[in-house]
Structure formats: structure tokens, C-alpha cells
Scaffold this motif. Structure first.
Motif, short mmCIF file in Angstrom:
data_model
loop_
_atom_site.label_atom_id
_atom_site.label_comp_id
_atom_site.label_asym_id
_atom_site.label_seq_id
_atom_site.Cartn_x
_atom_site.Cartn_y
_atom_site.Cartn_z
N LEU A 599 21.37 -3.65 13.24
CA LEU A 599 21.02 -3.35 14.44
C LEU A 599 21.05 -1.83 14.16
O LEU A 599 20.38 -0.89 14.96
CB LEU A 599 21.87 -4.01 15.73
CG LEU A 599 21.35 -5.41 16.04
CD1 LEU A 599 22.20 -5.58 17.18
CD2 LEU A 599 19.85 -5.16 16.40
N TRP A 600 22.54 -1.33 13.70
CA TRP A 600 22.59 0.01 13.56
C TRP A 600 21.37 0.73 12.81
O TRP A 600 20.97 1.82 13.08
CB TRP A 600 23.98 0.47 12.86
CG TRP A 600 23.96 -0.15 11.33
CD1 TRP A 600 24.32 -1.15 10.88
CD2 TRP A 600 23.55 0.85 10.40
NE1 TRP A 600 24.18 -0.91 9.32
CE2 TRP A 600 23.78 0.13 9.23
CE3 TRP A 600 23.12 2.18 10.29
CZ2 TRP A 600 23.71 0.68 7.93
CZ3 TRP A 600 22.84 2.78 8.95
CH2 TRP A 600 23.08 2.07 7.90
N LYS A 601 20.87 0.14 11.96
CA LYS A 601 19.75 0.73 11.27
C LYS A 601 18.37 0.57 12.34
O LYS A 601 17.62 1.73 12.47
CB LYS A 601 19.32 -0.24 9.94
CG LYS A 601 20.06 -0.09 8.82
CD LYS A 601 19.92 -1.13 7.83
CE LYS A 601 20.85 -1.14 6.72
NZ LYS A 601 20.37 -2.28 5.41
N ILE A 602 18.24 -0.28 13.00
CA ILE A 602 17.32 -0.41 14.08
C ILE A 602 17.57 0.60 14.97
O ILE A 602 16.40 1.53 15.36
CB ILE A 602 17.10 -1.76 14.90
CG1 ILE A 602 16.83 -2.78 13.49
CG2 ILE A 602 16.31 -1.55 15.78
CD1 ILE A 602 16.77 -4.12 14.26
N LEU A 603 18.64 1.08 15.29
CA LEU A 603 18.97 2.11 16.32
C LEU A 603 18.51 3.44 16.11
O LEU A 603 17.84 4.03 16.56
CB LEU A 603 20.49 2.00 16.78
CG LEU A 603 20.95 3.18 17.63
CD1 LEU A 603 20.37 3.00 18.83
CD2 LEU A 603 22.43 3.30 17.59
N TYR A 604 18.85 3.76 14.61
CA TYR A 604 18.63 5.02 14.21
C TYR A 604 16.94 5.05 13.76
O TYR A 604 16.34 6.19 13.72
CB TYR A 604 19.39 5.55 12.95
CG TYR A 604 20.79 5.75 13.28
CD1 TYR A 604 21.04 6.88 13.92
CD2 TYR A 604 21.79 4.81 13.04
CE1 TYR A 604 22.47 7.15 14.65
CE2 TYR A 604 23.11 5.29 13.31
CZ TYR A 604 23.37 6.26 13.99
OH TYR A 604 24.66 6.68 14.38
N LEU A 605 16.36 3.97 13.48
CA LEU A 605 14.84 3.96 13.25
C LEU A 605 14.12 4.20 14.73
O LEU A 605 13.27 5.07 14.79
CB LEU A 605 14.69 2.61 13.06
CG LEU A 605 13.14 1.99 12.64
CD1 LEU A 605 12.22 3.04 11.73
CD2 LEU A 605 12.90 0.68 12.40
#
Length: 957
Positions: A599-605
Motif C-alpha cells: 500500500l505504501w507503494k500505491i500511495l506514492y504512485l
């Protein structure tokens, strides 16, 4: 002497036709297992149909005198003349006489030549094709010589009629049984062989005559096209004859001193492919002839490409030198011969011709004979090794043909051969192969599914990331089913991704790009909502993309999230155009609750995602982004990407975007160092035009902020937009707005003076009237809000304010409330009157009734301060309300109007000096002066009857 010869020819001709055997009906070879190669014109244009002569002659000789025309027609149908002509042509001992007849015919009208050719073709077509004898052999030979001779007479046979004649003659000879079979039947090998050779010579002579009539590559191509279907035949003797005739024609072209090597061979690739396959034929007699044919073809092609002079003699030495380039035929090394031929000839082929050559090899992968399969593979390998650069633009077309080939193959081994060809192409042209597969019809059939899985399995061994990246790129596009830019490749990419994900060995590669794949698929679902493919009612793109999302979650280990969203109906919301953003939020919350590590990757994406794409792209990204603001990592986002961005979104034209921005700001309310209370007024203002459910959710979120604050510092900016929501048509919105209003007032202390008295006064009448909606919960919220108003204003409202009794049955409560308002807040009476008149147009009948009742009693208690103009305005408004479709509204409007008229009558006759304190008890209970005190027209019964009459009249309309 000439007369004697003619008579003798006539006698022989008559004897020939009398002795001619009667042939039975037979099956045309074109119709015998060769429907795919038949020219449909032959079925529509039969030869020698009665009446055709007259039609043809009338077209050609339209300007000839009618008498001459009739004479010519009679000449054509005379038996003696026809017998003389055929006898002369059939007399091999008198060729000069036959030529004389042909030359005489050359001076006749055009149609006569055509009629002779048609008769000859008709007789050839009627000959039996399952046997051969002296008669049929001679007749075929002679008729083909006639056609060859007549082809030299101008104008010559052209167009479809010429094509039909060649096709019938070729089929009549090549479709005969094999020479061995014919010899067994007649039990005379030498004689049968002579008959057979004579028949073949007749066909070759005829075809050569056509070629020499137009010695160029176009004519050669036309003649060879008629032989191509026979080169594919399953019968070895038919393939052998087709190759033999091809060799004869190619040699004739090379030997012709003025053969024109222009224009290009349009189907050169097909011809090379078929002849190359015949080199590997399991029948040994075919291979050497195919090799020799290719040597002549190679000579023509080289001369065509290397010499600017398109018409030049080809010397034998030149042909022998070119022939050496192809090597020597070796039966045991057929594949090596094929590779050499493809390497030499391939350098002169165009991309289209090279594509045709490769497709010929692909189509023959399904052959049952292993020799042909090996030859096909040799052609494929030679092309992909030496000329793959020329195939780049044609790969999607080739993939489409491979897909079609699979639909005709059921044997697993043969299907595997086609898959091998696909993988060979994909090794060098992965992007082009992917594009070709994406163009397969949706939903994918089993052949397309097999091709995708074969491609994925091959890429797993190399690097499947390239394939996934290409599918991701297509997924990020928007599908369109109409217009010039129509494309459903993104939907096809989702279906293809599903097949790729079915492999167990791709999990690591998928996990690497999981955030981008998930967001691309979610956006693609939004694009597909409400989208239907033309003429494909059985295919719903939305659910096919959702199916891929489910498999993606399953393959990346998100099993719990998948199950919970399924149970909560999240996929149905995701597929709904109106509820899509809720489904996205449901999925994001579920993944957050179960601690998804990506999710943290999705957030910054999502930070740059919010600035890209169209409105659907941004809305899906925002719905996911807002839910991820609950993550601890979200607090590290710069303010430009969090608070400021969402604050700007409060003015967006899309109401859903505004609601999501409100929600996002609410989530950030607990962030340390973020002052979220500042944009709260803008949040409330952004709720106008929103769906009722959105408003209620947003107001509940705002109330959450207020409950966490120790003291309110901004309620004065919120109360005004909230009061405008008091009168919303949706009950849920009204309830949420009044509830939040009461919560705000409760947070304010008297000493703070954060809310102006004006704002509280503006809310009194609306709150009083909404008490009468009949909703117990609404009444409770209104009562609490009124209590907070009285607390802040230091008022002591009468106990009747909180009563749950309806005003229409307890009008004394309204009377006491109005008496209190006039007595304590006389200066605001005008405000109260105007506010109550606004509710005359409310959508709720109960509010219209309450407003009429309230204003009637309020006027009675403020009578001495009313002007006649004010009374007239109120009276006219009530008069309009008496036409209301609701009977109860009409009745109470009539009562209120009587009270207003009574006040106006007292004002007119000077009776207003009497104070309300001295009025009789009936007046204190809300009753106007009795009928004895009023003029006759103002009596109560008359006004009620008038109101009922008006309501009944309106109801009848």
C-alpha cells in the motif's frame, strides 16, 4: 482437289462424331473435393447455353444490318458447316486445311471465335475424368490445340471467360487417375502412356500458347495460379502433374527471347513456398522437378531485379550460372536445399511476398506427413534467421493467420507446431506478436487462450517482465468502441493478463508491478462501466476486467481481502457507474485493514496519478488515495500533495470529487501540525449539488472533527451554509444538517460570542417548522438545536416548543409559541413572517401546513403592528395555498387566511387598540373573533367551505 479434300474431311468428321462414345455424367474435379479452389464464375456462366449465341452476337454486331445478322446466325447453326470445320480441325494428316479454316475464321466477327472456344471447352468439360481412352485423349488434345490456335486470333480470349477455360482444361487433365491406375485398368502400359502423354502435351501446348501471346510476368503468374491449388493436393499424382506443368511454363518463359519481366510477381512468395515444400515431398519424383522449377524461377527473379532492361533474352549460360547458386538437389538433404533456396530468393522478395512465403509454411504445419512438416519448419527457420527484418510490420497479420490455423487443427501435435511458430516469431517480435494477439476477438476462444499461455510460458523462461510491461501499457489506455480512434485493446489486454496470471511461475514478476497493475485495472473498470461492444451483447467488459483483478489479488497473496470484498458486495459496487468510487474505497479500506505491504507503494504512485488522465482516471485514483491517508506513511506527504490539493478539490465541478476531498480532509484532521479546521467552511459550501448520501456522509465526517475539538473557533462560518441545507428535499440531508447544527452550537460557549445573534434568529422558524415533519428522530434533533439556541440567546422558550403534538390537532400550542415570540422578540417579527412564507412552497405538505398555521397565529398576535399592505401580501399568499393538491393544506390555509382577514377587518374598523392580554380566552387559544363580531363574508364556515370547494375543483382537474 481442294473440294475433294474438304469432302473427305467432312466424311471423316461425320464418322468421328457418329462413333464418339456417349459419356455419362461425371463429377467435375473442381466440385470433387476442391470447392475452395473453384471459380464461382464457372457456375454462373455455363458454356453453350441456348440463346447465348443470339445475345452475344447482338451485342457485338449491333450495327450490322439485320439481314446480314440473320444470315450469319444461320451459318453458325448449319450442321454441314460445323462438321466441315471440325473435320478439318481434327484431321491431323491435313494441317494446312485446318489452318485454312482457322484463318478464314479470323476474318469473321469476334463472336464466332468465342463460340468455337466455348464449344471446345464444353466438350472438354463433358469428358470423363475417371478413365482415359484413345477417343477422349484425342479429343482433349485436339480441342486444346483449337483453343491454343484460336487464342492467337484477335481479339483473344480475356477476363473471367479465359480464366474459366484454363481452369476447366487444367482440372480435366490433372484430376485424371494416376498413370499406374490407368495402365492397370487398360492392361496396356505402352498405349495408355501414349494417351496420357498426348493429353499432357495438349494442355502444355495450350498454356504455352497463352503465355506466348502475352510473354510477361503477369500472364505467367496468372497461369501458375491455376496450378497452385493442385500443388496442395493430397494425391501425389496431382501434385506431380502440377509441378511438371509449372516447370514447363517457367522454362518456356526463360527460353522466350522477348519475355518481359515486368510487372512484379504479386504472389511470388506463395509460389516459392509451395515449390520449396514440394522439394521435401515424400514422393521422390516430385522433388527434382520442384528444384528445377525453382531454378528457372530464380533466373527470372534475378534478371528482373538486376537488369533494368525488362525485356531481354536469357542465355543458357546465365541460367546455368544462376542455377548453381541454388545447389544440387539431394533427396536426403531436402531441408538444406530449402534453406539455400529461401536464402537466395528471399533477398529479392518484398515484405508482402515474404509474409506470403511464411504463411505458406505455417499453413502446411498441419500436414500429416512428417516430411512436409520438416520442410515447413525449414522455411520458417530460414526466414526468421535471414529475413526477419522484413517481417516486422507484417507480424500482427501473421499472428492472425496462426490463430485461424489453430481453429482448423484438432491434433495436439499439430497444434504444438503452430505454437512453436508463434514462439519463434515472439522471440524477435514480442511487441508485434502481442499486438496481433490483442486483436483476437473477445471473449478469447480456446485457440487465443492457448496462444497467450504458450507465449507466457516462453517468456517465463526468458523474462516475462517484458510481456507484463507491454500489457500494462495497453491497460493504461482508454477503450473506445465508436469513432475514428475506436479501440478495445485495453479490454483485450485485461483478458490476456488473466491468462498470463494463470501461470504459477510469474508471481515474482507480477508482485514487482502489482501497484501499477492494480490501479490500471481499477481505472479500466471505471472506463468499462456502462460500455458495451457493438454486436456483442453476450460480452460484458466490466466483469471481465474485475475477473482479472480478483486473480491478481489471489496470485499476490491477498486472499482475505478478496473474500471480504466479495462478501461486502464490493465488486458489484465497483461495476456500477454510480457506485464505482465506493467499491474502490471499500477495496482500499480492506487492504489497509489487513496490512497490505504494497500500500505504501500505491500511495506514492497515486501522488502523480491524481494529475494525469481524464475525469474517470482521476476519480478512481482519488477514491483510493483518500482511504490511504489513514496510513502513518501518509503523514509524511508534503502539504502540497495532501491538504492543499484536497482543498483545491473542494471547488471541482464533479460533486463526487468534492465529497471525496471533504472526506480526505476529515481523515487528516488528527494529523499533527495540519490545521484542517480552516477549510471546514469550504467543505460545507462544497456540498451543494451533491447526492444526498454524499452530503450525509460528509456532514457526519465534519461532525467527527467537531467532536474531537475542545472549543469551536469557526462555527460562525459553518452555520449559514448548514441552514441552507435545512430545506433540502432529501430528508436524510435535512436530518444530517440539523444534527450538525445542533452539535456546533453545543460546542460554543456563551462567553465566546463566536455565533452572531442574527444566525441564531435565522434558524428559529425553520427549526420550529421542521418539528412538525412527523419524524420522531428529526423532532428530537430540532428540539436539541432549539435548546442550544435558547441557551446562547438567554431565552426561555415555552414548553410547547418541545411538544411532540401535531399543530393541526393542538393549535393552542402554536398560539402560545407565537404569543411568546411576539412578546419577547417583537423587533424580529418581520423576519419570522418572511421566513414562514418561504415554506409555502416547500415540497413537504406537512411543512406547508405548519407554515400556514404558524403565520396565521403570528399575525393575530402582532395585529396592531401590521400594515394593510403586509396583510394583503400574506392574504394573497394564503389564497394561492388554498389551491394546494393536499386537502389538509387547503383547510389550514383557509383558516389562516380567515385570521388574516379578521385582523385586516379590525384594523379597518379601528379595533386594534385592544391588547392581547385583555382578549378573551377564545382568542388566546388561537380563535379569531366569533362570527357575530365579523362581517358576513368573513365567517369561519364560509371560508372553510370556500377552501374545500377550491380543493375539490383542483382535484377534479
Amino acid at each position: 482437289m481442294l473440294d475433294r479434300k474438304v469432302s473427305e474431311m467432312n466424311r471423316r468428321s461425320q464418322q468421328y462424331f457418329v462413333s464418339e462414345p456417349q459419356v455419362e455424367e461425371h463429377v467435375d474435379p473442381v466440385l470433387r473435393g476442391r470447392e475452395s479452389y473453384a471459380d464461382p464464375v464457372s457456375q454462373e456462366y455455363p458454356f453453350w447455353v441456348p440463346g447465348m449465341e443470339e445475345s452475344a452476337l447482338s451485342l457485338v454486331l449491333g450495327e450490322i444490318h439485320s439481314e446480314a445478322y440473320e444470315t450469319m446466325k444461320q451459318d453458325l447453326i448449319e450442321k454441314e458447316d460445323s462438321a466441315l470445320e471440325m473435320g478439318a480441325l481434327n484431321d491431323s494428316n491435313n494441317p494446312a486445311v485446318g489452318r485454312e479454316v482457322i484463318e478464314n475464321r479470323a476474318n469473321q466477327p469476334e463472336s464466332q471465335n468465342l463460340m468455337l472456344i466455348r464449344q471446345a471447352v464444353k466438350r472438354i468439360k463433358e469428358l470423363p475424368q475417371d478413365s482415359l481412352d484413345a477417343c477422349s485423349s484425342d479429343l482433349r488434345h485436339q480441342e486444346m490445340l483449337v483453343i491454343a490456335d484460336l487464342s492467337k486470333v484477335k481479339p483473344s480470349l480475356v477476363g473471367k471467360e479465359k480464366s474459366n477455360a484454363i481452369r476447366i482444361c487444367v482440372a480435366s487433365v490433372i484430376a485424371l487417375p494416376s498413370l499406374e491406375t490407368l495402365q492397370r485398368e487398360k492392361n496396356n502400359r505402352a498405349v495408355v502412356k501414349d494417351w496420357y502423354n498426348r493429353t499432357m502435351d495438349g494442355l502444355k501446348t495450350m498454356l504455352k500458347a497463352f503465355l506466348l501471346e502475352n510473354p510477361n510476368t503477369a500472364e505467367l503468374q496468372n497461369l501458375l495460379d491455376h496450378l497452385v491449388p493442385w500443388m496442395r493436393s493430397e494425391k501425389f499424382h496431382e501434385r506431380l502433374r502440377a509441378v511438371d506443368i509449372s516447370l514447363y511454363l517457367l522454362k518456356a518463359a526463360v527460353d522466350h527471347p522477348e519475355f518481359c519481366m515486368s510487372p512484379e510477381f504479386p504472389k511470388l512468395g506463395v509460389l516459392i513456398g509451395l515449390l520449396a515444400l514440394r522439394i521435401g515431398d515424400y514422393v521422390q519424383e516430385i522433388g527434382p522437378q520442384a528444384m528445377e522449377s525453382l531454378s528457372f524461377l530464380y533466373t527470372l527473379v534475378r534478371c528482373q531485379k538486376e537488369h533494368k532492361n525488362n525485356s531481354m533474352p536469357i542465355k543458357a549460360e546465365l541460367h546455368q550460372r544462376y542455377k548453381k547458386c541454388l545447389g544440387t538437389y539431394e533427396p536426403t538433404r531436402a531441408c538444406e536445399n530449402i534453406c539455400t533456396i529461401i536464402k537466395e530468393l528471399g533477398q529479392f522478395l518484398t515484405p508482402d511476398q515474404m509474409t506470403d512465403l511464411l504463411l505458406v509454411a505455417v499453413e502446411n504445419l498441419r500436414e500429416h506427413h512428417e516430411d512436409i512438416n520438416e520442410a515447413s519448419r525449414a522455411i520458417l527457420n530460414a526466414i526468421l534467421k535471414n529475413f526477419k527484418h522484413s517481417l516486422k510490420t507484417k507480424v500482427p497479420e501473421i499472428v492472425g493467420r496462426l490463430h485461424f490455423q489453430l481453429s482448423t487443427i484438432s491434433h495436439p501435435h499439430k497444434r504444438q507446431e503452430v505454437m512453436m511458430a508463434l514462439c519463434l516469431l515472439a522471440h524477435d517480435f514480442l511487441e508485434e506478436v502481442t499486438t496481433g494477439l490483442l486483436n483476437c476477438q473477445l471473449p478469447l476462444d480456446r485457440n487465443a487462450v492457448g496462444m497467450w499461455r504458450a507465449l507466457a510460458e516462453m517468456e517465463v523462461k526468458r523474462d516475462i517482465c517484458h510481456l507484463l510491461d507491454m500489457l500494462l501499457k495497453k491497460l493504461q489506455e482508454r477503450p473506445r468502441v465508436t469513432g475514428k480512434a475506436a479501440s478495445i485493446l485495453p479490454i483485450a489486454a485485461a483478458s490476456a493478463l488473466f491468462e498470463v496470471l494463470c501461470l504459477t511461475k510469474c508471481r515474482d514478476a507480477v508482485t514487482r508491478i502489482f501497484p501499477r497493475l492494480l490501479m490500471a485495472l481499477l481505472v479500466q473498470v471505471h472506463y468499462c462501466t456502462g460500455l458495451s461492444l457493438p454486436h456483442r451483447n453476450d460480452f460484458t467488459p466490466t466483469w471481465w476486467v474485475i475477473r482479472t483483478i480478483k486473480l491478481l489479488l489471489l496470485k499476490t497473496g491477498h486472499v482475505c481481502e478478496l473474500a471480504i470484498v466479495e462478501l461486502d458486495g464490493g465488486w458489484e459496487m465497483l461495476a456500477s457507474p454510480e457506485e464505482h468510487y465506493r467499491g474502490v474505497g471499500r477495496l482500499a479500506r480492506t487492504m489497509l485493514h489487513h496490512g497490505c505491504s504494497e500500500l505504501w507503494k500505491i500511495l506514492y504512485l497515486l501522488v502523480p496519478f491524481l494529475e494525469r488522465g481524464d475525469e474517470r482516471h482521476r476519480l478512481t485514483a482519488l477514491a483510493f488515495f483518500v482511504e490511504l491517508l489513514r496510513m502513518p506513511q501518509a503523514k509524511r506527504l508534503p502539504q502540497d500533495y495532501s491538504v492543499i490539493r484536497l482543498t483545491k478539490g473542494l471547488t471541482d465541478l464533479d460533486p463526487v470529487v468534492r465529497a471525496l476531498c471533504v472526506k480526505g480532509l476529515i481523515i487528516m484532521a488528527n494529523w499533527t501540525g495540519k490545521e484542517i479546521t480552516i477549510p471546514v467552511p469550504a467543505m460545507i459550501n462544497s456540498l451543494y449539488g451533491l447526492d444526498g448520501r454524499l452530503v450525509v456522509e460528509a456532514l457526519a465526517d465534519v461532525e467527527t472533527i467537531l467532536s474531537d475539538l475542545d472549543e469551536a473557533s469557526f462555527p460562525g462560518c459553518i452555520t449559514d451554509p448548514l441552514q441552507q441545507l435545512f430545506d433540502d428535499d432529501r430528508e436524510s440531508v435535512r436530518f444530517a444538517a440539523i444534527s450538525l447544527f445542533g452539535s456546533i452550537l453545543k460546542k460554543v460557549k456563551k462567553s465566546q460570542r463566536l455565533i452572531k445573534e442574527e444566525e441564531i434568529l435565522n434558524s428559529l422558524v425553520p427549526l420550529l417548522l421542521h418539528l412538525q415533519e412527523g419524524n420522531r428522530d428529526m423532532a428530537e434533533k430540532c428540539k436539541k438545536a432549539l435548546d442550544e439556541c435558547s441557551r446562547l440567546m438567554n431565552w426561555k422558550l415555552p414548553k410547547q416548543v418541545g411538544s411532540r403534538k401535531a399543530w393541526h390537532s393542538h393549535q393552542e400550542d402554536v398560539d402560545k409559541i407565537c404569543h411568546y415570540l411576539v412578546k419577547k422578540h417583537e423587533k424580529n417579527i418581520q423576519r419570522f413572517l418572511l421566513q414562514s412564507q418561504i415554506y409555502f412552497k416547500s415540497a413537504e405538505p406537512c411543512l406547508r401546513t405548519a407554515a400556514a398555521t404558524f403565520i396565521g397565529f403570528l399575525v393575530v398576535h402582532v395585529d396592531k403592528r401590521m400594515t394593510e399592505e403586509d396583510l394583503n401580501i400574506i392574504s394573497n399568499a394564503l389564497d394561492d395555498l388554498m389551491h394546494d393538491p393536499e386537502a389538509s393544506v387547503c383547510v389550514f390555509a383557509a383558516q389562516a387566511r380567515d385570521r388574516v382577514l379578521a385582523v385586516r377587518w379590525k384594523l379597518k374598523y379601528g379595533l386594534v387598540q385592544q391588547s392581547k392580554a385583555d382578549s378573551n380566552p377564545a382568542d388566546k387559544h388561537g380563535w379569531y373573533p366569533g362570527p357575530q363580531s365579523l362581517p358576513a363574508p368573513c365567517s369561519t364556515s364560509s371560508r372553510l367551505l370556500e377552501g374545500l370547494r377550491l380543493w375539490k375543483a383542483f382535484a377534479r382537474k
